[in-house]
Motif scaffolding. Structure first.
Motif, PDB file in Angstrom:
ATOM      1  N   TYR A 119       0.818  -1.325   0.071  1.00  0.00           N
ATOM      2  CA  TYR A 119      -0.185  -0.102   0.058  1.00  0.00           C
ATOM      3  C   TYR A 119       0.874   1.184   0.091  1.00  0.00           C
ATOM      4  O   TYR A 119       1.808   1.417   0.848  1.00  0.00           O
ATOM      5  N   ASP A 120       0.542   2.191  -0.860  1.00  0.00           N
ATOM      6  CA  ASP A 120       1.442   3.398  -1.048  1.00  0.00           C
ATOM      7  C   ASP A 120       0.466   4.615  -0.827  1.00  0.00           C
ATOM      8  O   ASP A 120      -0.454   4.861  -1.664  1.00  0.00           O
ATOM      9  N   PRO A 121       0.476   5.181   0.335  1.00  0.00           N
ATOM     10  CA  PRO A 121      -0.386   6.359   0.894  1.00  0.00           C
ATOM     11  C   PRO A 121      -0.147   7.287  -0.244  1.00  0.00           C
ATOM     12  O   PRO A 121      -1.220   8.386  -0.308  1.00  0.00           O
ATOM     13  N   THR A 122       0.978   7.813  -0.688  1.00  0.00           N
ATOM     14  CA  THR A 122       0.875   8.910  -1.649  1.00  0.00           C
ATOM     15  C   THR A 122       0.341   8.808  -2.908  1.00  0.00           C
ATOM     16  O   THR A 122       0.484   9.858  -3.659  1.00  0.00           O
ATOM     17  N   THR A 123      -0.257   7.629  -3.298  1.00  0.00           N
ATOM     18  CA  THR A 123      -1.035   7.347  -4.251  1.00  0.00           C
ATOM     19  C   THR A 123      -2.417   7.793  -4.253  1.00  0.00           C
ATOM     20  O   THR A 123      -3.311   7.676  -5.192  1.00  0.00           O
ATOM     21  N   ARG A 124      -2.971   7.741  -2.900  1.00  0.00           N
ATOM     22  CA  ARG A 124      -4.151   8.042  -2.675  1.00  0.00           C
ATOM     23  C   ARG A 124      -4.785   9.525  -2.761  1.00  0.00           C
ATOM     24  O   ARG A 124      -4.212  10.209  -2.380  1.00  0.00           O
ATOM     25  N   PRO A 125      -6.188   9.642  -2.941  1.00  0.00           N
ATOM     26  CA  PRO A 125      -6.852  10.791  -3.418  1.00  0.00           C
ATOM     27  C   PRO A 125      -6.610  11.690  -2.404  1.00  0.00           C
ATOM     28  O   PRO A 125      -6.152  12.973  -2.572  1.00  0.00           O
ATOM     29  N   TRP A 126      -6.693  11.317  -1.019  1.00  0.00           N
ATOM     30  CA  TRP A 126      -6.686  12.230   0.206  1.00  0.00           C
ATOM     31  C   TRP A 126      -5.182  12.809   0.198  1.00  0.00           C
ATOM     32  O   TRP A 126      -5.101  13.953   0.743  1.00  0.00           O
ATOM     33  N   SER A 153     -12.949  12.273   3.736  1.00  0.00           N
ATOM     34  CA  SER A 153     -11.531  12.408   4.534  1.00  0.00           C
ATOM     35  C   SER A 153     -11.147  13.565   4.618  1.00  0.00           C
ATOM     36  O   SER A 153     -11.381  14.573   3.643  1.00  0.00           O
ATOM     37  N   ALA A 154     -10.764  14.242   5.686  1.00  0.00           N
ATOM     38  CA  ALA A 154     -10.241  15.473   5.961  1.00  0.00           C
ATOM     39  C   ALA A 154      -8.662  15.386   6.082  1.00  0.00           C
ATOM     40  O   ALA A 154      -8.251  14.286   6.891  1.00  0.00           O
ATOM     41  N   ALA A 155      -7.861  16.077   5.471  1.00  0.00           N
ATOM     42  CA  ALA A 155      -6.301  15.928   5.439  1.00  0.00           C
ATOM     43  C   ALA A 155      -5.655  16.946   5.734  1.00  0.00           C
ATOM     44  O   ALA A 155      -6.142  18.335   4.959  1.00  0.00           O
ATOM     45  N   GLN A 156      -4.397  17.031   6.141  1.00  0.00           N
ATOM     46  CA  GLN A 156      -3.675  17.936   6.139  1.00  0.00           C
ATOM     47  C   GLN A 156      -2.098  17.714   5.993  1.00  0.00           C
ATOM     48  O   GLN A 156      -1.538  16.750   6.505  1.00  0.00           O
ATOM     49  N   ALA A 157      -1.350  18.378   4.863  1.00  0.00           N
ATOM     50  CA  ALA A 157      -0.016  18.006   4.704  1.00  0.00           C
ATOM     51  C   ALA A 157       0.748  18.691   5.515  1.00  0.00           C
ATOM     52  O   ALA A 157       0.637  19.677   6.069  1.00  0.00           O
TER      53      ALA A 157
END
Length: 260
Positions: A119-126, A153-157
């Motif tokens: 699983y690669d989180p960097t490919t996910r839309p969020w 999903s709420a997300a913050q870089a």
């Protein structure tokens, strides 16, 4: 003969007077009905405007709270052990899941990792959406495969020297929003729903319509019409499934969503 003519003339005058009186009564009745209709419409418009504004602000605040949760999690994303904070955010924030995805492709989850090997989180839309924004973001709703609930999903870089090192995120069911929007009924046959500015139904009391094009349901609701609804001062007549409705719209802060 003279008396007969007078009686005939008098009858005509009486008849004409009666007709004039009847026409006056009918005219006044029509005027009163029209005035009552205008007054009722003005009252409905006022009530609807207040109701729509209140609900749009409520959903906007709901979104803002979830973004703040993602922001709080982002502050510990680069700690040596963010695990306890990830668990705490899930419990205290009452969200479905909280997690952090890292640029090196590993991730930390509030529960046992639900993802498969590789699983690669960097490919996910969020992750991608957050990585393109300086502020916290909210994703488009989607239907959870396990619960069949509507979720966002709420997300913050998290950046170091301008480069994204991680993205902190929370998943939240929109069931409460769906139930709240279903209560918007200023009249017995009216209802509320949420669409994106690009024309996708996001929240509706009929789950079968979730994430479908609004124009397929109501062809008059084009992207251009949706844009007009946001600034329109009058109710917009629209045909929906063969029935005539009057629509108004309000933008929901922090999103590209419109409450209709």
């Amino acid at each position: 003969m003279v008396i007969l003519r007078l009686q005939t003339l008098r009858d005509k005058v009486v008849t004409l007077g009666g007709l004039l009186l009847l026409m006056t009564v009918i005219t006044m009745s029509l005027i009163n009905v029209a005035a009552a209709r205008r007054s009722g419409l003005v009252m409905v418009k006022g009530q609807l405007a207040a109701l729509m504004q209140s609900h749009a602000e409520g959903v906007g605040e709901w979104v803002a709270v979830r973004k703040r949760l993602a922001g709080a999690l982002a502050t510990v994303a680069l700690d040596s052990d963010p695990g306890p904070a990830v668990h705490l955010i899930k419990q205290a924030g009452q969200v479905d899941a909280s997690y952090i995805g890292y640029a090196d492709q590993h991730s930390v989850w509030s529960e046992r990792s639900p993802v498969t090997a590789g699983y690669d989180p960097t490919t996910r839309p969020w992750y991608r959406q957050a990585a393109q924004s300086e502020a916290a973001v909210i994703t488009a709703p989607y239907v959870d495969a396990a619960t069949h609930a509507l979720v966002v999903s709420a997300a913050q870089a998290v950046r170091v020297d301008g480069a994204v090192q991680a993205v902190a995120a929370v998943d939240v069911s929109m069931q409460g929003v769906v139930q709240t929007i279903a209560t918007i009924r200023p009249t017995p046959n009216s209802f509320g729903f949420i669409v994106s500015r690009t024309g996708q139904i996001l929240v509706h009391e009929q789950p079968a319509l979730w994430l479908t094009p609004v124009a397929a349901w109501a062809p008059e609701l084009t992207v251009e019409t949706l844009a007009r609804l946001v600034t329109a001062t009058e109710l917009l007549p629209v045909e929906v499934q063969g029935e005539d409705f009057l629509l108004t719209g309000r933008p929901i802060a922090g999103t590209d969503w419109l409450l209709l």
